[in-house]
Design an enzyme around this catalytic site. Structure first.
Site, PDB file in Angstrom:
ATOM      1  N   HIS A  48       0.819  -1.207   0.000  1.00 37.90           N
ATOM      2  CA  HIS A  48       0.000   0.000   0.000  1.00 37.90           C
ATOM      3  C   HIS A  48       0.858   1.265   0.000  1.00 37.90           C
ATOM      4  O   HIS A  48       0.498   2.263  -0.619  1.00 37.90           O
ATOM      5  CB  HIS A  48      -0.920  -0.011   1.230  1.00 37.90           C
ATOM      6  CG  HIS A  48      -2.029   0.988   1.163  1.00 37.90           C
ATOM      7  ND1 HIS A  48      -3.113   0.839   0.314  1.00 37.90           N
ATOM      8  CD2 HIS A  48      -2.238   2.149   1.819  1.00 37.90           C
ATOM      9  CE1 HIS A  48      -3.927   1.870   0.463  1.00 37.90           C
ATOM     10  NE2 HIS A  48      -3.429   2.684   1.360  1.00 37.90           N
ATOM     11  N   HIS A  79     -10.315   2.663  -0.729  1.00 36.33           N
ATOM     12  CA  HIS A  79     -10.469   2.360   0.698  1.00 36.33           C
ATOM     13  C   HIS A  79     -11.292   1.080   0.814  1.00 36.33           C
ATOM     14  O   HIS A  79     -12.333   1.034   1.473  1.00 36.33           O
ATOM     15  CB  HIS A  79     -11.117   3.534   1.434  1.00 36.33           C
ATOM     16  CG  HIS A  79     -10.301   4.005   2.600  1.00 36.33           C
ATOM     17  ND1 HIS A  79     -10.837   4.371   3.806  1.00 36.33           N
ATOM     18  CD2 HIS A  79      -8.950   4.139   2.751  1.00 36.33           C
ATOM     19  CE1 HIS A  79      -9.872   4.726   4.651  1.00 36.33           C
ATOM     20  NE2 HIS A  79      -8.723   4.598   4.024  1.00 36.33           N
TER      21      HIS A  79
END
Length: 736
Positions: A52, A98
């Site tokens: 990430h 998200h």
């Protein structure tokens, strides 16, 4: 709780729980530090070396994306990308995923996704002007999924509405593969009234590091690690990794940051959002980009919980926080400035010239590592690739729909979840706050005017993952070109894109091949259009019990409308207007909505996309709009011509009467490079002279709201009210 010792971390392999592999831990301890990292240091590496934050599995692929044009002011590497739009103005935009947080805590997961992407925009000094979103869920067949959808939509609306930003566009789709792993991608667009911007850097020895915004709590710890791991029956309940948002603090922070950069730019050397990996990622990245070092004192960090450890404070992803690099002579001005906005603002460190990252807490040195080891020395992986067997096995298969009744099929298709009106959801969002919205959700693209000029910004996001599943390369091209058609149909010139690349486990050779191929397709389409990829993010490990989502690249595109007189919408305007189809229709049913309706599965290959023809048709439409020849314009996508005609009619309350060279099945073909346009009868000659080649005059718009359709094998009349009911009420019925 007593923290494990460095020796315990090694012997018990605790680092594995945080996502570090044995080889990565050895690289850190034996080659970089030449000692065992302590508990806090191991935590810092675990988040900064996660996919990430580091893109260690995807960097090789991302380099294939074009990121230069004569408009690009800032590209990948900054909080958001910036494009010059003339008159000393620039548009700033980015998208973020998200996904994992939204699967666990849908309201806060979606809300903090919106909050994070807004901060990326105003950290560049830009005023955010609009939001968009791309959402993918499982089928609406049980209470759990319906709850998930309701909460995600409420979270997006709750945050955006409270902060006072219009949500002007987006998309929602439903497929089996997203049942346990929904996708929540948020996009924000902002405006800079000065092409000068603030880089996210911390440079200049003894310049000060200032923390601004909300207090730090224990929410979101290891959020970046959590986002870089797949779900299983035992792994999907990590609520502590989900952040909690407060849009009212964000509004203060946004207004303060935009004003300080606009009016007191000389006070600040750099600014960055505390997003994924919180305090460590923002400060380490700022120092690394500047080639400097940092000393941080955690005793000064505003905290909302007691006895927080260095590990917790550095890894917390508490929301609404920014970090600034400030010249010492202006630090009191900066602190006083933020106090006016009732925001915490404190000095937490200073810049050094030794390229070391040092953290003190209670006068103890708890971290002392090379700053580049968190950012530049992350291993970069070259993953194995393998073409999935299904692609070779199905390459000759061509699905052809069986249409016993065009009318019944038409009405059934209108009520399919991926096609039906999404007003049930987007009415939750305030699309007109700030009073600059020219085109609201429901047309091809959202459009927001730039006050004080004749210009406007068109924006859209698109993601048809079914195509990418069947042929990643062509599917990637289609995603870009569909977004471009949306911009063009709104009167805009496509100028750049952001993306969210949502895929499965990159360590699976088939999943990595899908990522690599689709990025190559995206890149080829961007090069054709001169629309550089200036920002974005990668979300991998979207799996549940080793079953992956479809490869799902989301393309967020921005276009420039030079004169708001050219803003065009998709719905019919006046009875008597002529209806034209631009582009030839072929039997393109693989990956289509009608294939899913009739076959219940994806099968087959996609026809190659003719980029020359696609560009030609877009250029014709752009020119026709500039010449004032089009009353409406709509790109053809899911559901084909039948659905495009229906939406154009239903949004206007008008009907149509057409006769076409297509057969009844081809009304649902999803051939690319096509537009549905209407032209006033007095402009017919000029329009046909311009377009020459591939068009068909279908018929005309009618005052009567019914659909009268003659294909090569059927004549039908569809009651306009019945069609409207099926299209408008489908989502409400499914959500009950």
């Amino acid at each position: 709780m007593t923290e494990p010792t460095a020796k315990q971390i090694r012997e018990e392999k605790l680092y594995q729980q945080w996502g570090l592999t044995d080889s990565e831990y050895e690289l850190i301890s034996q080659k970089i530090l030449k000692r065992l990292p302590n508990y806090t240091e191991t935590g810092l590496y675990s988040v900064m070396w996660s996919e990430h934050c580091s893109y260690k599995n995807s960097k090789k692929v991302l380099r294939k994306m074009p990121n230069k044009s004569n408009r690009v002011i800032a590209g990948p590497g900054e909080d958001a990308g910036i494009l010059d739009i003339g008159d000393n103005q620039a548009v700033v935009f980015k998208a973020e995923s998200h996904n994992h947080p939204s699967a666990v805590e849908p309201y806060q997961g979606a809300a903090t996704g919106v909050g994070g992407i807004i901060r990326d925009i105003f950290s560049m000094g830009a005023q955010p002007i609009a939001l968009l979103n791309s959402l993918k869920f499982g089928p609406l067949k049980d209470g759990k999924t319906k709850h998930l959808v309701n909460e995600v939509v409420a979270g997006i609306g709750g945050y955006g509405n409270c902060i006072g930003l219009p949500t002007v566009g987006g998309e929602i789709s439903f497929e089996d593969c997203y049942e346990h792993n929904p996708l929540v991608n948020a996009m924000c667009v902002g405006l800079l009234n000065n092409v000068e911007f603030k880089h996210g850097t911390a440079s200049g020895t003894d310049n000060l590091i200032v923390y601004v915004g909300a207090k730090t709590g224990r929410d979101g710890i290891h959020g970046a690690t959590f986002a870089s791991d797949e779900f299983t029956d035992t792994k999907n309940k990590q609520r502590s990794a989900v952040q909690v948002g407060n849009p009212f603090i964000e509004k203060l922070l946004m207004d303060a940051c935009v004003e300080i950069i606009e009016k007191h730019s000389d006070w600040i050397l750099g600014i960055q959002d505390m997003g994924a990996a919180g305090l460590v990622s923002s400060t380490a990245e700022m120092a690394s980009k500047a080639g400097s070092g940092l000393i941080l004192n955690l005793d000064n960090v505003p905290q909302r919980e007691i006895q927080m450890t260095a590990y917790e404070m550095m890894l917390s992803e508490s929301q609404e926080r920014m970090v600034l690099c400030v010249k010492p002579q202006f630090v009191n001005d900066v602190l006083e400035f933020f106090k006016r906005f009732e925001l915490d603002a404190v000095v937490i460190g200073r810049v050094t010239d030794d390229q070391q990252y040092k953290i003190y807490q209670h006068e103890n040195l708890v971290t002392d590592i090379p700053v580049d080891s968190l950012t530049e020395l992350v291993p970069e992986y070259d993953r194995l690739e393998k073409k999935p067997a299904r692609i070779e096995e199905q390459k000759d298969y061509q699905f052809i729909p069986q249409i016993d009744s065009l009318k019944n099929t038409w009405l059934t298709m209108l009520s399919r979840p991926n096609i039906a009106s999404k007003k049930y959801f987007y009415q939750t969002y305030d699309s007109q706050v700030r009073a600059n919205t020219l085109v609201r959700p429901g047309s091809d693209a959202g459009v927001v005017r730039i006050r004080g000029t004749k210009k406007a910004i068109a924006m859209t996001n698109d993601s048809n993952s079914k195509y990418v599943y069947l042929n990643p390369y062509v599917g990637g091209q289609i995603a870009v070109m569909e977004a471009a058609r949306n911009i063009v149909a709104s009167g805009g010139e496509p100028i750049g894109i952001t993306d969210c690349l949502n895929y499965g486990n990159p360590e699976n050779p088939e999943a990595f091949w899908e990522l690599d191929q689709s990025v190559e397709g995206i890149a080829s389409a961007c090069e054709k259009l001169d629309t550089p990829v200036i920002s974005g993010n990668v979300s991998l490990y979207n799996e549940y019990n080793d079953v992956s989502i479809y490869p799902s690249p989301m393309i967020g595109m921005v276009g420039l409308i030079s004169d708001i007189e050219q803003v065009t919408t998709s719905y019919f305007k006046d009875a008597g207007d002529l209806i034209y189809l631009i582009g030839q229709t072929q039997d393109d049913f693989n990956g289509s909505e009608i294939q899913m309706e009739q076959l219940g599965q994806l099968k087959g290959d996609l026809r190659s996309l003719d980029l020359e023809k696609e560009k030609l048709h877009q250029d014709i439409v752009k020119y026709a709009i500039k010449q004032g020849l089009l009353k409406s314009c709509h790109d053809l996508s899911e559901g084909g011509l039948a659905i495009a005609l229906s939406k154009a009619a239903l949004d206007s309350g008008l009907g149509f009467e057409i006769t076409t060279r297509l057969n009844s099945a081809q009304m649902f073909s999803e051939t690319q490079s096509r537009f549905l346009v209407t032209v006033s009868p007095d402009k017919q000659e000029d329009f046909e002279k311009l377009i020459q080649g591939e068009f068909e005059l279908l018929g005309q718009v009618s005052e009567n709201p019914d659909f009268k359709v003659t294909t090569t094998n059927e004549i039908v009349v569809i009651d306009g009210q019945e069609a409207a009911n099926d299209w408008m009420e489908a989502m409400a019925c499914l959500m009950k």
